[in-house]
Scaffold this motif. Structure first.
Motif, short mmCIF file in Angstrom:
data_model
loop_
_atom_site.label_atom_id
_atom_site.label_comp_id
_atom_site.label_asym_id
_atom_site.label_seq_id
_atom_site.Cartn_x
_atom_site.Cartn_y
_atom_site.Cartn_z
N THR A 10 0.83 -1.20 0.00
CA THR A 10 0.00 0.00 0.00
C THR A 10 0.87 1.26 0.00
O THR A 10 1.97 1.26 0.57
CB THR A 10 -0.94 0.03 1.21
N PRO A 11 0.40 2.31 -0.63
CA PRO A 11 1.19 3.55 -0.71
C PRO A 11 1.44 4.17 0.67
O PRO A 11 0.60 4.10 1.56
CB PRO A 11 0.31 4.48 -1.56
N LEU A 12 2.59 4.81 0.81
CA LEU A 12 2.91 5.52 2.04
C LEU A 12 2.49 6.98 1.95
O LEU A 12 2.21 7.61 2.95
CB LEU A 12 4.41 5.45 2.31
N VAL A 13 2.48 7.51 0.72
CA VAL A 13 2.17 8.92 0.52
C VAL A 13 1.57 9.09 -0.88
O VAL A 13 1.85 8.30 -1.77
CB VAL A 13 3.43 9.79 0.70
N VAL A 14 0.77 10.13 -1.05
CA VAL A 14 0.19 10.46 -2.35
C VAL A 14 0.78 11.80 -2.78
O VAL A 14 0.81 12.74 -2.00
CB VAL A 14 -1.34 10.57 -2.28
N ARG A 15 1.27 11.86 -4.00
CA ARG A 15 1.83 13.10 -4.54
C ARG A 15 1.16 13.41 -5.87
O ARG A 15 0.67 12.52 -6.55
CB ARG A 15 3.34 12.97 -4.76
N SER A 16 1.19 14.67 -6.27
CA SER A 16 0.49 15.09 -7.48
C SER A 16 1.29 14.87 -8.76
O SER A 16 0.73 14.92 -9.84
CB SER A 16 0.11 16.56 -7.37
N GLY A 17 2.59 14.69 -8.68
CA GLY A 17 3.41 14.56 -9.88
C GLY A 17 3.93 15.91 -10.34
O GLY A 17 3.84 16.90 -9.62
N ASN A 18 4.44 15.97 -11.55
CA ASN A 18 5.09 17.19 -12.05
C ASN A 18 4.15 18.20 -12.70
O ASN A 18 4.53 19.33 -12.93
CB ASN A 18 6.19 16.83 -13.04
N ALA A 19 2.94 17.81 -13.03
CA ALA A 19 2.03 18.70 -13.76
C ALA A 19 1.48 19.81 -12.85
O ALA A 19 1.27 19.63 -11.66
CB ALA A 19 0.87 17.89 -14.32
N ASN A 20 1.26 20.96 -13.44
CA ASN A 20 0.62 22.10 -12.78
C ASN A 20 1.31 22.54 -11.49
O ASN A 20 0.66 22.89 -10.51
CB ASN A 20 -0.85 21.78 -12.48
N LYS A 21 2.62 22.51 -11.47
CA LYS A 21 3.37 22.97 -10.30
C LYS A 21 3.68 24.46 -10.49
O LYS A 21 4.25 24.86 -11.48
CB LYS A 21 4.69 22.22 -10.15
N PHE A 22 3.26 25.26 -9.53
CA PHE A 22 3.61 26.67 -9.54
C PHE A 22 3.58 27.19 -8.11
O PHE A 22 3.01 26.56 -7.22
CB PHE A 22 2.70 27.48 -10.47
N ASP A 23 4.23 28.29 -7.89
CA ASP A 23 4.37 28.87 -6.55
C ASP A 23 3.01 29.10 -5.91
O ASP A 23 2.16 29.77 -6.47
CB ASP A 23 5.15 30.18 -6.66
N GLY A 24 2.81 28.52 -4.75
CA GLY A 24 1.58 28.71 -4.01
C GLY A 24 0.51 27.66 -4.25
O GLY A 24 -0.54 27.69 -3.63
N ARG A 25 0.75 26.73 -5.13
CA ARG A 25 -0.24 25.69 -5.43
C ARG A 25 -0.36 24.73 -4.24
O ARG A 25 0.64 24.29 -3.69
CB ARG A 25 0.17 24.91 -6.69
N ILE A 26 -1.58 24.43 -3.84
CA ILE A 26 -1.83 23.53 -2.72
C ILE A 26 -2.72 22.39 -3.18
O ILE A 26 -3.72 22.60 -3.85
CB ILE A 26 -2.52 24.27 -1.55
N TYR A 27 -2.33 21.18 -2.81
CA TYR A 27 -3.14 20.00 -3.05
C TYR A 27 -3.52 19.42 -1.69
O TYR A 27 -2.69 19.37 -0.78
CB TYR A 27 -2.35 18.92 -3.81
N ALA A 28 -4.75 18.99 -1.54
CA ALA A 28 -5.21 18.35 -0.31
C ALA A 28 -5.82 16.99 -0.67
O ALA A 28 -6.61 16.89 -1.61
CB ALA A 28 -6.22 19.21 0.41
#
Length: 65
Positions: A10-28
């Motif tokens: 099972t995954p230990l962490v979930v990440r968004s990958g390289n797409a749509n990365k910019f200063d101040g972007r937040i994923y929940a």
């Protein structure tokens, strides 16, 4: 997302990958522990991270958490 198992366990962490990365972007995401927990990924440019690390008021507020 944490229920997916591709043969590595099972995954230990979930990440968004390289797409749509910019200063101040937040994923929940729903947290690994579920039960109302959340995981947050915050994207900061190097200069923004440097500014945060030198902001004494911010560091004191985070320490109080």
């Amino acid at each position: 997302m944490y229920q997916n198992d591709f043969g590595w366990g099972t995954p230990l962490v979930v990440r968004s990958g390289n797409a749509n990365k910019f200063d101040g972007r937040i994923y929940a995401y729903q947290g690994r522990e579920r039960e109302g927990s959340i995981d947050i990924e915050l994207c900061l440019a190097p200069q923004s991270m440097t500014a945060l690390e030198s902001d004494q008021e911010f560091l004191e507020a985070v320490t109080e958490l």
